[in-house]
Each structure stands twice: as structure tokens, then as C-alpha cells.
Motif scaffolding. Structure first.
Motif, PDB file in Angstrom:
ATOM      1  N   LEU A  63      -3.831  -2.433  -8.804  1.00 61.23           N
ATOM      2  CA  LEU A  63      -3.102  -1.163  -8.749  1.00 61.23           C
ATOM      3  C   LEU A  63      -1.690  -1.322  -9.301  1.00 61.23           C
ATOM      4  O   LEU A  63      -1.181  -0.433 -10.009  1.00 61.23           O
ATOM      5  CB  LEU A  63      -3.052  -0.641  -7.302  1.00 61.23           C
ATOM      6  N   THR A  64      -1.072  -2.446  -9.002  1.00 60.40           N
ATOM      7  CA  THR A  64       0.267  -2.702  -9.537  1.00 60.40           C
ATOM      8  C   THR A  64       0.228  -2.780 -11.060  1.00 60.40           C
ATOM      9  O   THR A  64       1.099  -2.245 -11.755  1.00 60.40           O
ATOM     10  CB  THR A  64       0.835  -4.005  -8.947  1.00 60.40           C
ATOM     11  N   ARG A  65      -0.812  -3.450 -11.578  1.00 51.09           N
ATOM     12  CA  ARG A  65      -0.936  -3.549 -13.034  1.00 51.09           C
ATOM     13  C   ARG A  65      -1.120  -2.163 -13.664  1.00 51.09           C
ATOM     14  O   ARG A  65      -0.502  -1.839 -14.678  1.00 51.09           O
ATOM     15  CB  ARG A  65      -2.128  -4.435 -13.408  1.00 51.09           C
ATOM     16  N   LEU A  66      -1.974  -1.355 -13.040  1.00 59.57           N
ATOM     17  CA  LEU A  66      -2.241  -0.043 -13.603  1.00 59.57           C
ATOM     18  C   LEU A  66      -1.025   0.874 -13.536  1.00 59.57           C
ATOM     19  O   LEU A  66      -0.751   1.644 -14.470  1.00 59.57           O
ATOM     20  CB  LEU A  66      -3.411   0.615 -12.855  1.00 59.57           C
TER      21      LEU A  66
ATOM     22  N   ARG B 135       0.831  -1.197   0.000  1.00 61.36           N
ATOM     23  CA  ARG B 135       0.000   0.000   0.000  1.00 61.36           C
ATOM     24  C   ARG B 135       0.872   1.256   0.000  1.00 61.36           C
ATOM     25  O   ARG B 135       0.582   2.220  -0.716  1.00 61.36           O
ATOM     26  CB  ARG B 135      -0.920  -0.006   1.231  1.00 61.36           C
ATOM     27  N   ASP B 136       1.952   1.270   0.800  1.00 64.31           N
ATOM     28  CA  ASP B 136       2.834   2.435   0.829  1.00 64.31           C
ATOM     29  C   ASP B 136       3.508   2.660  -0.521  1.00 64.31           C
ATOM     30  O   ASP B 136       3.654   3.806  -0.979  1.00 64.31           O
ATOM     31  CB  ASP B 136       3.897   2.266   1.914  1.00 64.31           C
ATOM     32  N   GLU B 137       3.905   1.571  -1.170  1.00 61.21           N
ATOM     33  CA  GLU B 137       4.539   1.711  -2.485  1.00 61.21           C
ATOM     34  C   GLU B 137       3.543   2.282  -3.506  1.00 61.21           C
ATOM     35  O   GLU B 137       3.904   3.113  -4.346  1.00 61.21           O
ATOM     36  CB  GLU B 137       5.057   0.351  -2.962  1.00 61.21           C
ATOM     37  N   VAL B 138       2.309   1.818  -3.427  1.00 61.09           N
ATOM     38  CA  VAL B 138       1.277   2.342  -4.321  1.00 61.09           C
ATOM     39  C   VAL B 138       1.102   3.841  -4.110  1.00 61.09           C
ATOM     40  O   VAL B 138       1.054   4.634  -5.061  1.00 61.09           O
ATOM     41  CB  VAL B 138      -0.058   1.604  -4.105  1.00 61.09           C
ATOM     42  N   ASP B 139       1.006   4.261  -2.843  1.00 59.66           N
ATOM     43  CA  ASP B 139       0.779   5.673  -2.551  1.00 59.66           C
ATOM     44  C   ASP B 139       1.959   6.529  -2.993  1.00 59.66           C
ATOM     45  O   ASP B 139       1.781   7.631  -3.521  1.00 59.66           O
ATOM     46  CB  ASP B 139       0.514   5.867  -1.055  1.00 59.66           C
TER      47      ASP B 139
ATOM     48  N   PRO C 266      -9.733   2.502   0.840  1.00 64.36           N
ATOM     49  CA  PRO C 266      -8.752   3.068   1.770  1.00 64.36           C
ATOM     50  C   PRO C 266      -7.783   2.007   2.314  1.00 64.36           C
ATOM     51  O   PRO C 266      -6.626   2.320   2.596  1.00 64.36           O
ATOM     52  CB  PRO C 266      -9.628   3.657   2.885  1.00 64.36           C
ATOM     53  N   LYS C 267      -8.292   0.773   2.481  1.00 61.14           N
ATOM     54  CA  LYS C 267      -7.430  -0.325   2.932  1.00 61.14           C
ATOM     55  C   LYS C 267      -7.500  -1.435   1.881  1.00 61.14           C
ATOM     56  O   LYS C 267      -8.231  -2.429   2.041  1.00 61.14           O
ATOM     57  CB  LYS C 267      -7.884  -0.837   4.296  1.00 61.14           C
ATOM     58  N   PRO C 268      -6.755  -1.280   0.808  1.00 60.48           N
ATOM     59  CA  PRO C 268      -6.861  -2.229  -0.294  1.00 60.48           C
ATOM     60  C   PRO C 268      -6.383  -3.624   0.093  1.00 60.48           C
ATOM     61  O   PRO C 268      -5.382  -3.781   0.808  1.00 60.48           O
ATOM     62  CB  PRO C 268      -5.958  -1.625  -1.376  1.00 60.48           C
ATOM     63  N   GLY C 269      -7.130  -4.621  -0.392  1.00 62.02           N
ATOM     64  CA  GLY C 269      -6.710  -6.005  -0.199  1.00 62.02           C
ATOM     65  C   GLY C 269      -5.758  -6.441  -1.295  1.00 62.02           C
ATOM     66  O   GLY C 269      -5.336  -5.648  -2.142  1.00 62.02           O
ATOM     67  N   GLN C 270      -5.460  -7.743  -1.289  1.00 61.09           N
ATOM     68  CA  GLN C 270      -4.488  -8.256  -2.242  1.00 61.09           C
ATOM     69  C   GLN C 270      -4.966  -8.057  -3.692  1.00 61.09           C
ATOM     70  O   GLN C 270      -4.183  -7.709  -4.581  1.00 61.09           O
ATOM     71  CB  GLN C 270      -4.235  -9.752  -1.985  1.00 61.09           C
TER      72      GLN C 270
END
Length: 405
Positions: A91-94, A3-7, A81-85
Motif C-alpha cells: 500500500l505504501t508503494r502504491l 494502517r491509519d496513515e494509509v486510510d 481490513p487488518k493489513p499485515g506488514q
């Protein structure tokens, strides 16, 4: 991604998108791009125009697709707000995967195969930026190269045309014929059409070739000197015309200064209420040119008395326009002066607060900081700043009354 990496990635990409958008908008606002955008061109310059337009269309198209992919990631993150796997995988794909899908027409022919599925090429966000970068550089270089040549040519053309107009005014005022001026005008018209329609035809490498314009300007200057000598017989009348021309020159400068101050106000003052800009110099210059055409023969049509009356009327109109232009400039400049006045009052109130022993008053400090932020931020909302300053003054006065009791 976690989640932190995504943000962190989203924050970086938002900044990247903003910088790309700014770069594209600045490119479109470039003087050379604006010249291209509004011109009907021929020859090599038309090819440059077509290439620049195609490049900008591709850039904006890629940028739009880039923004959509990033927007999809932002929307997904905002909904969870609290994304699951599963959400983190998407999100990683996008954000890091091939999420930018180009239209089929955007896929280069050499990358297609006979049996390929008719779908667009997919790029990562990073690859999309890498695709946009050389496109941007090509367009920017083409625009800069054209601007370098065209700006020099247009500037020199304006000087030569001013020389021609000066000679024409003199000739018209004398009511004489001048074959050499006719020949030079024809030469200038031909070169002017080339400058405005295909300036790259007058380029030598990355430089403008002004040789033909310089030759015409030299000839026009010589014609003008001969006409000025002929005009000496009418010095009295000419002096009055020159006086009006001097007022119009002041008017043109005042109008230009008013536009400059207006632009500064629009940049520094929020939602200003501005008077209409003065714009009389061009029409008055036309009237001056008309008055300077006495017609054929020793005397003007209608006689010198009639012409003198027309000049007097023009003098009155020119002086009135100059006075109104100066008043308008003062009104517009007054908004900037009002901001400076409010800044001075704010500092004075702060000194007063300190003198009353309230230098460390937290509430006063908050109001002061708020007012200062308004007055030192562009564009400045003068109305809100005035209200906040009044609030600061009232708070200080309230404390002063409390101290007096």
C-alpha cells in the motif's frame, strides 16, 4: 505507512481524484472548448484545436493511469481490513511510490537512452498530478484565449447577419434589385467564413478585431433604411407582417423560457416526466419570410387576396403555437410549484403538530426531517417526498385522534 496513515492518504487521494475529474469535465464543458470540439477549422485556429485535443488526450490518459493506481490501492485495502506488514508495504508503494507507469510513447525522447529497457516511465501519484497540472493550465489558457476572441466575433457576426436578414426580407418583399446589398453580402460571406473557420486570424493579441464586420454592418443598416422607406407604400400589408413577427418574437421568448424552466426542473426535480418542448418559432419564421416575398412587379404572384389568406393562416398558426408554448411552460413550471406547495404543507403540518402538543415527538421529528431533506435537496424526488409528507400527515392525525379520545 501505518494502517491509519494509509486510510488518511486514501481519503485525501479520493478527494483529489474527484476534484481533478470535476476540473477536467468542466474544462470540456467550457463554451470555448465546445466551439473547438465541433468545428472544422483552418490556419492558426486549427493549430490551437490540435494542441488542445492533444493536451486533453494526455490529461485524460494520465488521469486514467492515476485512477488505476489509486484503484489498486483501494482494492488491496478493501481485501485486507487488518493489513499485515506485507500489505502495508505494498500500500505504501502504491500510494507514495512510483506506481503510475506511463506507456513507452509517453516517455519524452530526452529521457530515453540507447540501451534503456523499453518500458514506460514510472511516477508517484503526486508526480502524476504535478505532470497533469501544467498540461491542464496550458489547455485551459488556450481555450480561454480562443473563447474570448471567438465569442466576440460570433456575437458580432450574428448581429451583422441579423441586419443582413432584415434587409433581405425587406428587399424580397419589395421584389426589387439592390446591387449594394449584393456587394455587402459577398463581403459578409467572406468574413463569416473566416470567423467560423479561423477566428484567430482576426485576433489582435488577446482581443478580437471586429473592424471589417462593423463596416459591413454600417453599410447594411443604410441599405435597410432605404428599403424601409420604399416599403411605406404598403403599410397595411406590412402591419400584418409585423404583427405576426411580434407574435413570433413572443413565441421565441416563450420557447426560450420553457427551455430555461425545463433545465431548472431537470436540476431540481428527480426523474421528471416532461412534455415535449415547443419548437415552432423557426419553421413559422420561415413561413413568415416566404409570405414576405411577393415576387417581381407591383402585385404578388397569385394576387393580394391569396397573400392575405396566407397571412391569416400564418397568424392563426402563430397564435396557436404561442398558446401551446405557454401551456407547456406552465406544465413544466408546475413541477417547481408542486415542490413549493409540498414545502408549505410540510411547514403547516409541523405547526399543527406543535399546536397539538407534539413538538418534541421524536418519531414525528424523524419523519419531518426526512421529508424536509427530500424537499430541500436537488434533485428532489417529488413522488417520495409526497409519500413521506403523507406519512407525516397521517402520523399527526393519528396522534390527534388519540388526543381527542
Amino acid at each position: 505507512m501505518s494502517r491509519d496513515e494509509v486510510d488518511r492518504t486514501l481519503a485525501r487521494l479520493r478527494d483529489e481524484k474527484e476534484r481533478i475529474s470535476t476540473a477536467l469535465l468542466e474544462l470540456e464543458a467550457h463554451h470555448g472548448y465546445q466551439l473547438l470540439e465541433g468545428a472544422a477549422l483552418d490556419g492558426g485556429t486549427r493549430r490551437v484545436q490540435s494542441e488542445v485535443r492533444a493536451g486533453m488526450a494526455s490529461l485524460w490518459g494520465l488521469f486514467d493511469l492515476y485512477g488505476r493506481a489509486l484503484g489498486a490501492a483501494e482494492d488491496l485495502r478493501a481485501r485486507h481490513p487488518k493489513p499485515g506488514q506485507a500489505q502495508l508495504t505494498e500500500l505504501t508503494r502504491l500510494l507514495a511510490g512510483p506506481s503510475v507507469e506511463l506507456p513507452v510513447t509517453e516517455v519524452p525522447l530526452e529521457r530515453r537512452t540507447l540501451l534503456s529497457v523499453p518500458s514506460g516511465e514510472k511516477l508517484t501519484l503526486r508526480a502524476a498530478v504535478e505532470r497533469m497540472t501544467p498540461l491542464y493550465e496550458e489547455v485551459a489558457q488556450a481555450v480561454a484565449a480562443l473563447d474570448t476572441v471567438w465569442s466576440v466575433l460570433l456575437s458580432r457576426l450574428a448581429e451583422v447577419e441579423a441586419e443582413r436578414r432584415a434587409a433581405e426580407v425587406l428587399l424580397d418583399s419589395l421584389g426589387e434589385a439592390e446591387p449594394e446589398l449584393d456587394r455587402l453580402r459577398a463581403d459578409l460571406d467572406a468574413v463569416a467564413a473566416l470567423v467560423r473557420g479561423d477566428p484567430m486570424a482576426l485576433a489582435r493579441g488577446d482581443r478580437a478585431d471586429t473592424g471589417r464586420l462593423d463596416t459591413i454592418r454600417t453599410g447594411l443598416a443604410e441599405v435597410r433604411r432605404r428599403l424601409e422607406e420604399a416599403e411605406r407604400v404598403r403599410d397595411g400589408f406590412a402591419d400584418r407582417l409585423r404583427g405576426v413577427a411580434g407574435v413570433l418574437d413572443l413565441l421565441r421568448r416563450t420557447e426560450a423560457e420553457t427551455r430555461r424552466v425545463r433545465d431548472e426542473v431537470l436540476a431540481k426535480i428527480a426523474s421528471p416526466v416532461l412534455p415535449d418542448l415547443p419548437d415552432m418559432s423557426a419553421s413559422l419564421a420561415d413561413r413568415l419570410a416566404a409570405v414576405g416575398r411577393p415576387g417581381q412587379g407591383a402585385a404578388p404572384r397569385g394576387g393580394w387576396t391569396d397573400l392575405a389568406a396566407r397571412v391569416a393562416d400564418l397568424e392563426k398558426a402563430a397564435n396557436g403555437a404561442l398558446e401551446r408554448a405557454r401551456e407547456t411552460a406552465g406544465v413544466i413550471r408546475g413541477l417547481l410549484e408542486r415542490r413549493e406547495e409540498l414545502r408549505g404543507r410540510l411547514d403547516a403540518y409541523r405547526v399543527k403538530a406543535a399546536r397539538l402538543g407534539h413538538a418534541e415527538d421524536a418519531e414525528l421529528a424523524r419523519i419531518y426531517d426526512r421529508a424536509r431533506a427530500m424537499l430541500w435537496t436537488s434533485p428532489c424526488d417529488l413522488r417520495k417526498a409526497t409519500v413521506t409528507l403523507s406519512e407525516y400527515q397521517q402520523a399527526i392525525n393519528a396522534r390527534a385522534k388519540g388526543t381527542n379520545r
